[in-house]
Write a protein that holds these residues in place. Structure first.
Motif, short mmCIF file in Angstrom:
data_model
loop_
_atom_site.label_atom_id
_atom_site.label_comp_id
_atom_site.label_asym_id
_atom_site.label_seq_id
_atom_site.Cartn_x
_atom_site.Cartn_y
_atom_site.Cartn_z
N LEU A 51 52.59 49.11 52.57
CA LEU A 51 52.49 48.70 51.18
C LEU A 51 51.21 49.24 50.57
CD1 LEU A 51 53.57 46.90 48.83
CD2 LEU A 51 52.17 45.05 49.81
N ASN A 52 51.34 49.90 49.43
CA ASN A 52 50.16 50.42 48.74
C ASN A 52 49.20 49.29 48.38
OD1 ASN A 52 51.41 52.89 48.88
ND2 ASN A 52 52.01 52.95 46.74
N GLY A 53 47.93 49.48 48.69
CA GLY A 53 46.92 48.48 48.36
C GLY A 53 46.83 47.31 49.31
N ARG A 54 47.60 47.32 50.39
CA ARG A 54 47.58 46.18 51.32
C ARG A 54 46.21 46.04 51.97
NH1 ARG A 54 52.31 46.34 55.28
NH2 ARG A 54 53.36 44.86 53.87
N GLU A 59 42.92 38.57 49.02
CA GLU A 59 43.73 38.72 47.82
C GLU A 59 43.23 39.89 46.97
OE1 GLU A 59 46.36 37.10 47.01
OE2 GLU A 59 46.31 35.11 47.94
N ASP A 60 44.14 40.53 46.28
CA ASP A 60 43.78 41.50 45.26
C ASP A 60 43.82 40.77 43.92
OD1 ASP A 60 43.94 43.53 43.20
OD2 ASP A 60 44.41 44.97 44.79
N PRO A 61 42.73 40.75 43.17
CA PRO A 61 42.72 39.98 41.93
C PRO A 61 43.64 40.55 40.85
CG PRO A 61 40.71 41.28 42.13
CD PRO A 61 41.42 41.39 43.43
N PHE A 62 44.10 41.77 41.03
CA PHE A 62 44.91 42.42 40.00
C PHE A 62 46.36 42.66 40.41
CE2 PHE A 62 40.51 44.16 39.63
CZ PHE A 62 40.14 43.43 38.51
N GLY A 65 50.60 39.97 46.24
CA GLY A 65 51.29 40.32 47.47
C GLY A 65 50.59 41.35 48.33
N ARG A 66 49.26 41.48 48.22
CA ARG A 66 48.57 42.52 48.98
C ARG A 66 47.89 41.99 50.23
NH1 ARG A 66 51.03 46.80 46.42
NH2 ARG A 66 51.96 45.52 44.80
N ARG A 67 48.00 40.69 50.49
CA ARG A 67 47.41 40.14 51.72
C ARG A 67 48.33 40.44 52.90
NH1 ARG A 67 44.52 35.12 52.56
NH2 ARG A 67 46.48 34.34 53.40
N GLY A 68 47.86 41.26 53.80
CA GLY A 68 48.68 41.66 54.94
C GLY A 68 49.08 40.51 55.84
N VAL A 69 48.27 39.46 55.85
CA VAL A 69 48.57 38.31 56.71
C VAL A 69 49.77 37.51 56.20
CG1 VAL A 69 47.01 36.70 55.53
CG2 VAL A 69 47.44 36.44 58.00
N ASP A 96 36.22 47.96 45.71
CA ASP A 96 35.05 47.45 44.98
C ASP A 96 35.18 45.99 44.58
OD1 ASP A 96 32.50 47.93 43.95
OD2 ASP A 96 33.27 48.31 41.94
N THR A 97 36.36 45.41 44.70
CA THR A 97 36.56 44.00 44.37
C THR A 97 36.01 43.07 45.45
OG1 THR A 97 38.79 44.23 45.28
CG2 THR A 97 38.56 44.32 42.88
N HIS A 98 35.64 43.62 46.60
CA HIS A 98 35.09 42.83 47.70
C HIS A 98 33.80 43.47 48.19
CE1 HIS A 98 38.88 40.61 47.90
NE2 HIS A 98 39.51 41.77 47.92
N ASP A 99 32.98 42.67 48.82
CA ASP A 99 31.73 43.18 49.39
C ASP A 99 31.81 43.17 50.91
OD1 ASP A 99 29.17 44.26 49.33
OD2 ASP A 99 28.22 42.29 49.48
N ASN A 100 33.01 43.50 51.43
CA ASN A 100 33.21 43.44 52.87
C ASN A 100 32.48 44.56 53.60
OD1 ASN A 100 34.97 41.25 52.71
ND2 ASN A 100 36.71 42.57 52.31
#
Length: 216
Positions: A51-54, A59-62, A65-69, A96-100
């Motif tokens: 899945l693109n963006g997974r 979570e993806d704020p935009f 359904g992008r959480r692989g878990v 860039d939405t996360h500081d992981n």
């Protein structure tokens, strides 16, 4: 016939770098993997769930359904019996939405391994083997999605090493794609067609080496 599941993101989905287009199955690395394994004599089917963006657990704020878990246990149940699950995730954890940093993304992959092993498969079916594939390090991201990965080169530093630690601690198999192929110069995130070919063949060789499948 034996089944292998590829659980991944846009790199394995086969995005043509800096486009919204997709490579054909026989050109993207899961398709190359299936063909190579069959040529080696294995009766196998490679199932793609890419899945693109997974991401792993974030979570993806935009985009929903992008959480692989989420839903992974049901994906395992759906496609069982499985001989092996190939996990190639983490690239999008560095958006860039996360500081992981590397350790955090690796722990996300560790959570996925746990979910796979606890999936509600039918009685008598074996828990699949797991191969963690370290994705390619992001390098000078640019193009139509480059802005999403601003600063990712530093955030993803040491990710392969952290994934290898997770693999060792959890007793999975491990392969570092960075030792096999290179990221596209076009966008710094995805794979060019020739690199899909190399990666698919290399994964096939590795699966044969560790004897995950039945061979003639």
């Amino acid at each position: 016939m034996e089944n292998i599941l590829v659980y991944s993101d846009s790199v394995s989905w086969g995005v043509i770098p800096d486009t919204r287009k997709r490579m054909d199955f026989h050109l993207r690395w899961p398709g190359v993997l299936e063909r190579s394994l069959k040529e080696k004599g294995s009766d196998v089917r490679v199932i793609e769930n890419c899945l693109n963006g997974r991401k792993t657990v974030w979570e993806d704020p935009f985009r929903e359904g992008r959480r692989g878990v989420d839903g992974l246990a049901q994906v395992i149940e759906m496609h069982s019996p499985l001989k092996c699950v190939l996990l190639m995730l983490g690239t999008n954890d560095f958006q860039d939405t996360h500081d992981n940093k590397a350790w955090m993304a690796a722990q996300g992959v560790a959570k996925l391994v746990s979910v796979i092993r606890q999936a509600p498969i039918e009685p008598g079916m074996s828990i699949p083997k797991i191969l963690i594939i370290a994705p390619l390090a992001i390098n000078n991201p640019k193009g139509i999605i480059g802005h999403k990965f601003a600063g990712a080169e530093q955030r993803c530093k040491d990710f392969p090493g952290e994934l290898e630690k997770v693999s060792r601690e959890l007793g999975t198999h491990y392969l570092d794609a960075n030792t096999l192929v290179k990221v596209s110069d076009i966008d710094g995130i995805h794979l060019d067609e020739d690199q899909h070919m190399v990666l698919g063949q290399a994964v096939a060789d590795y699966l044969q080496k560790i004897k995950v499948l039945s061979w003639p």
